[in-house]
Design an enzyme around this catalytic site. Structure first.
Site, PDB file in Angstrom:
ATOM      1  N   HIS A  94       0.854  -1.195   0.000  1.00 42.96           N
ATOM      2  CA  HIS A  94       0.000   0.000   0.000  1.00 42.96           C
ATOM      3  C   HIS A  94       0.889   1.245   0.000  1.00 42.96           C
ATOM      4  CE1 HIS A  94      -3.779   2.112   0.510  1.00 42.96           C
ATOM      5  NE2 HIS A  94      -3.051   2.986   1.170  1.00 42.96           N
ATOM      6  N   ALA A  95       0.632   2.151  -0.957  1.00 47.43           N
ATOM      7  CA  ALA A  95       1.526   3.300  -1.133  1.00 47.43           C
ATOM      8  C   ALA A  95       1.532   4.210   0.099  1.00 47.43           C
ATOM      9  CB  ALA A  95       1.082   4.113  -2.345  1.00 47.43           C
TER      10      ALA A  95
ATOM     11  N   HIS B  67      -0.119  12.013  -5.677  1.00 50.03           N
ATOM     12  CA  HIS B  67      -0.693  12.052  -4.326  1.00 50.03           C
ATOM     13  C   HIS B  67       0.419  11.929  -3.276  1.00 50.03           C
ATOM     14  CE1 HIS B  67      -3.603  11.060  -1.078  1.00 50.03           C
ATOM     15  NE2 HIS B  67      -2.602  10.322  -0.646  1.00 50.03           N
ATOM     16  N   GLU B  68       1.261  10.933  -3.457  1.00 56.94           N
ATOM     17  CA  GLU B  68       2.320  10.676  -2.469  1.00 56.94           C
ATOM     18  C   GLU B  68       3.345  11.808  -2.431  1.00 56.94           C
ATOM     19  OE1 GLU B  68       1.905   8.510  -0.328  1.00 56.94           O
ATOM     20  OE2 GLU B  68       0.321   7.377  -1.300  1.00 56.94           O
TER      21      GLU B  68
ATOM     22  N   HIS C  53       2.484  14.580  -0.225  1.00 54.78           N
ATOM     23  CA  HIS C  53       2.881  14.382   1.181  1.00 54.78           C
ATOM     24  C   HIS C  53       4.342  14.766   1.372  1.00 54.78           C
ATOM     25  CE1 HIS C  53      -0.760  12.366   2.422  1.00 54.78           C
ATOM     26  NE2 HIS C  53      -0.595  11.326   1.629  1.00 54.78           N
TER      27      HIS C  53
ATOM     28  N   GLU D 280      -3.631  14.944   2.799  1.00 54.20           N
ATOM     29  CA  GLU D 280      -4.097  14.065   1.723  1.00 54.20           C
ATOM     30  C   GLU D 280      -4.494  14.834   0.462  1.00 54.20           C
ATOM     31  OE1 GLU D 280      -3.640  10.984   1.976  1.00 54.20           O
ATOM     32  OE2 GLU D 280      -3.181  10.948   4.104  1.00 54.20           O
TER      33      GLU D 280
ATOM     34  N   HIS E 148      -6.161   0.433   5.941  1.00 48.98           N
ATOM     35  CA  HIS E 148      -6.185   1.432   7.017  1.00 48.98           C
ATOM     36  C   HIS E 148      -6.775   0.910   8.321  1.00 48.98           C
ATOM     37  CE1 HIS E 148      -5.775   3.429   3.179  1.00 48.98           C
ATOM     38  NE2 HIS E 148      -5.260   4.477   3.793  1.00 48.98           N
TER      39      HIS E 148
ATOM     40  N   TYR F 221      -9.466  11.317   4.145  1.00 49.14           N
ATOM     41  CA  TYR F 221      -9.608  11.182   2.684  1.00 49.14           C
ATOM     42  C   TYR F 221     -10.917  11.792   2.194  1.00 49.14           C
ATOM     43  CZ  TYR F 221      -5.771   7.922   3.431  1.00 49.14           C
ATOM     44  OH  TYR F 221      -4.579   7.358   3.804  1.00 49.14           O
TER      45      TYR F 221
END
Ligand code: X8Z
Ligand code: ZN
Length: 611
Positions: free
Chosen positions: A352-353, A382-383, A386, A410, A510, A520
């Site tokens: 999971h990323a 997305h990552e 962060h 997020e 999660h 999210y």
């Protein structure tokens, strides 16, 4: 995502309070009331102590997540236990400053100290160790989770999360899909008793810190009361619910056409295995099944990435270049040498990323089993959102090294991904011709299948967990409550009967990893608000789906200013810095999808709505 900070947490070296150190031994209350200077010194030392332990724990977590063995699990649990002990100890000590008239920054830090872990440990050292072990065991068990089909197109293979995502995305045969769907849920039942115990211990820790339960602790992290936060979510959900219903109605009618009314009830919930995703949370993979005008023209990047032979590293470079085009510094060299981009062939990893901030300075990393496909191109952005956030707030003090609220963290990369427009793709050489505006319905539908479809899923996970933590739902009803809520909010249903010997929530990362999930949902709302704010700030007035901030330093400076604030101020101030608005507001999302909503409602005339 700061999984490392969230998941982790310390031992009993007690902070020595500056000026009265000699008078106040361990656990001893000083005779006179503390001063503001003492509170300041306490916080400063607490931050130093936590920072040190969190780094150690992050390193252990990184090794565990990228090399799951009994040993790495034990090492990660032990480091996690140390952080947990420190937070418990510090929160306890901080009680002596309660009721004091402290400067706002200091008061904020003391509050954040208590909120810094999502599963706080009880004071009892045995229970603390048990909680830390359960946490790492649950996450490791998920990471090792796989399904090895006996028959069908994947017979003889073992599918972990990445392969399973790909299989569910591409298979259209309902029997094979059903087998995959059921198979993925076979590794989670052993988690059930462990999860129940985990909940018990986290609740005990939360109560010892003064929260009603662990769910109330989670809801206390939004600069408002837990009750106000629940109401705020409901308000936002009511803003977007009509849009979701329009999409649900249309998609269901198309699935009835494809699979028949026997398989898909025309006025009931959609069977969860037919939506192209293991959890029915993102429906982009059924885009091909829908009759939408403007379907071609670079809406789906998978064939383009594959034709152009773009590899995992180049996908990340695209993401980085977007940020540098806005004026951000390039990622540090260590990002490239220490990240994990490809699934290793010889060992279990948590696929999971996630984006990591190992040392709260420059050692940021990406952990992802990248596949060359559209979805992963977006996830890379997305990552990186962060990682660039982490780098931007690294000059803040430890307790403010986080996003304004978790939805902000997020939302950043997704905001950037909203700027992946056909014009942008042409500029960077991924698309030959920019399609005319008629193609926008296809683009909007593709985005809606990702973002609008997700909305109720973004709510439901924690609607379930809050009920678990509060005790409203008992372990004997875990699975029943899960499906009741999924049907209520999402209008999807399990395709086969489920019982209480199943533990379907455990098959979603999660839950075993204990990452709060309403972030999210907030991010879906916030990213459109950020996008609209940034587009307006550069004088753009056209349709929002055609706005790209690529290369715009002014927009970049505005974004950076907000990211650098970290968690130092209440989130409405951060929102204001970027958008000039102080309330979370779904009208930006509604504006963005307005042309699609109109089209959907025309198609839906005479069709049953709801379930
Ligand atoms: O977990 C994630 C990211 C890492 S923070 C890949 N997401 C949620 C999920 O996969 O369930 C992004 C969308 C929702
Ligand atoms: Zn994320």
């Amino acid at each position: 995502m700061r999984l490392q900070r969230i998941a982790v947490l310390v031992p009993a070296f007690t902070i020595v309070f500056g000026s009265f150190a000699s008078g106040a031994g361990k656990n001893q209350t000083p005779q006179r009331p503390p001063t503001i200077q003492e509170a300041e010194r306490f916080v400063e030392q607490a931050e130093a102590r936590l920072n040190k332990l969190a780094i150690k724990s992050s390193r252990a977590d990184w090794v565990q997540a990228t090399y799951i063995t009994n040993d790495t699990e034990a090492l990660a649990a032990s480091a996690r236990e140390d952080v947990l002990a420190a937070v418990t100890d510090l929160a306890n000590q901080a009680k002596r400053f309660e009721g004091m008239n402290l400067p706002p920054t200091l008061a904020r830090k003391l509050k954040l100290l208590k909120l810094s872990v999502s599963a706080p440990a009880p004071k009892d050292p045995k229970e603390r160790a048990e909680l830390a072990e359960l946490g790492t065991w649950l996450e490791g068990t998920y990471g090792k989770g796989k399904y090895c089909p006996q028959s069908g197109p994947y017979a003889g293979k073992c599918l972990g999360q990445s392969e399973m995502e790909e299989a569910m995305a591409t298979t259209k045969d309902p029997a094979a899909l059903l087998d995959l769907w059921e198979g993925w849920r076979k590794f989670s039942p052993p988690m059930r008793p462990k999860y129940a115990r985990f909940v018990e211990l986290a609740n005990k820790g939360a109560r010892e810190m003064g929260f009603a339960d662990a769910g109330a602790l989670w809801r206390s992290n939004y600069d408002m009361t837990p009750q106000e936060y629940s109401a705020e979510l409901e308000r936002l959900w009511q803003q977007v619910r009509p849009l979701y219903l329009s999409l649900h109605t249309y998609v269901r009618s198309q699935l009835v056409k494809k699979y028949g009314p026997q398989a898909v009830p025309p006025n009931g919930p959609i069977p969860a295995h037919l939506l192209g995703n293991i959890w029915a949370q993102d429906w982009t993979n059924i885009f091909d099944l829908l009759d939408v005008p403007g379907k071609s023209g670079g809406v789906d990047l998978t064939p383009i990435l594959q034709e152009k032979k773009i590899d995992d590293l180049e996908m990340v470079r695209y993401g980085e270049r977007f940020f540098t085009s806005l004026g951000f510094d390039p990622l540090p060299e260590t990002f490239w040498t220490r990240s994990l981009f490809v699934k290793p062939r010889d060992r279990d990893v948590v696929c999971h990323a996630s984006a990591w901030d190992i040392d709260n300075q420059e050692d940021v990393r990406l952990k992802m089993c990248i596949q060359i496909r559209d979805e992963d191109f977006r996830t890379v952005h997305h990552e990186l959102g962060h990682n660039f956030y982490q780098l931007a707030y690294r000059h803040q003090p430890y307790l403010f090294e986080d996003s304004a609220n978790d939805g902000f963290h997020e939302a950043v990369g997704d905001t950037i991904a909203l700027s992946i427009t056909p014009e942008y793709l042409q500029k960077v050489g991924l698309l030959e011709h920019v399609p005319s505006a008629e193609g926008d319905l296809g683009l909007l539908m593709h985005r809606a299948l990702e973002k609008v479809a997700f909305l109720p899923f973004g709510l439901v996970i924690d609607q379930w967990r809050w009920r678990i933590f509060s005790g409203e739902v008992k372990p004997a009803d875990y699975n029943g409550a899960w499906w009741e809520l999924r049907t209520k909010y999402q209008g999807v249903a399990a395709p086969v009967a489920r019982t209480e010997s199943d533990f379907d929530p455990g098959a979603k990362f999660h839950v075993p990893a204990n990452v709060p999930y309403t972030r999210y949902f907030l991010a879906e709302i916030l990213q459109f608000q950020f996008h609209r704010g940034l587009c307006r700030s550069i004088g753009y007035t056209g349709p929002l789906d055609r706005c790209s901030i690529y290369g715009n330093k002014e927009a970049g400076a505005r974004l950076k200013k907000m990211l650098e604030m970290g968690k130092s101020r209440p989130w409405p101030e951060a929102l204001y810095a970027l958008t000039g608005e102080r309330q979370m507001d779904a009208t930006a999302m509604l504006d963005y999808f307005a042309p699609l909503k109109k089209w959907l409602d025309e198609q839906n005339k005479g069709k049953p709505v709801g379930w």
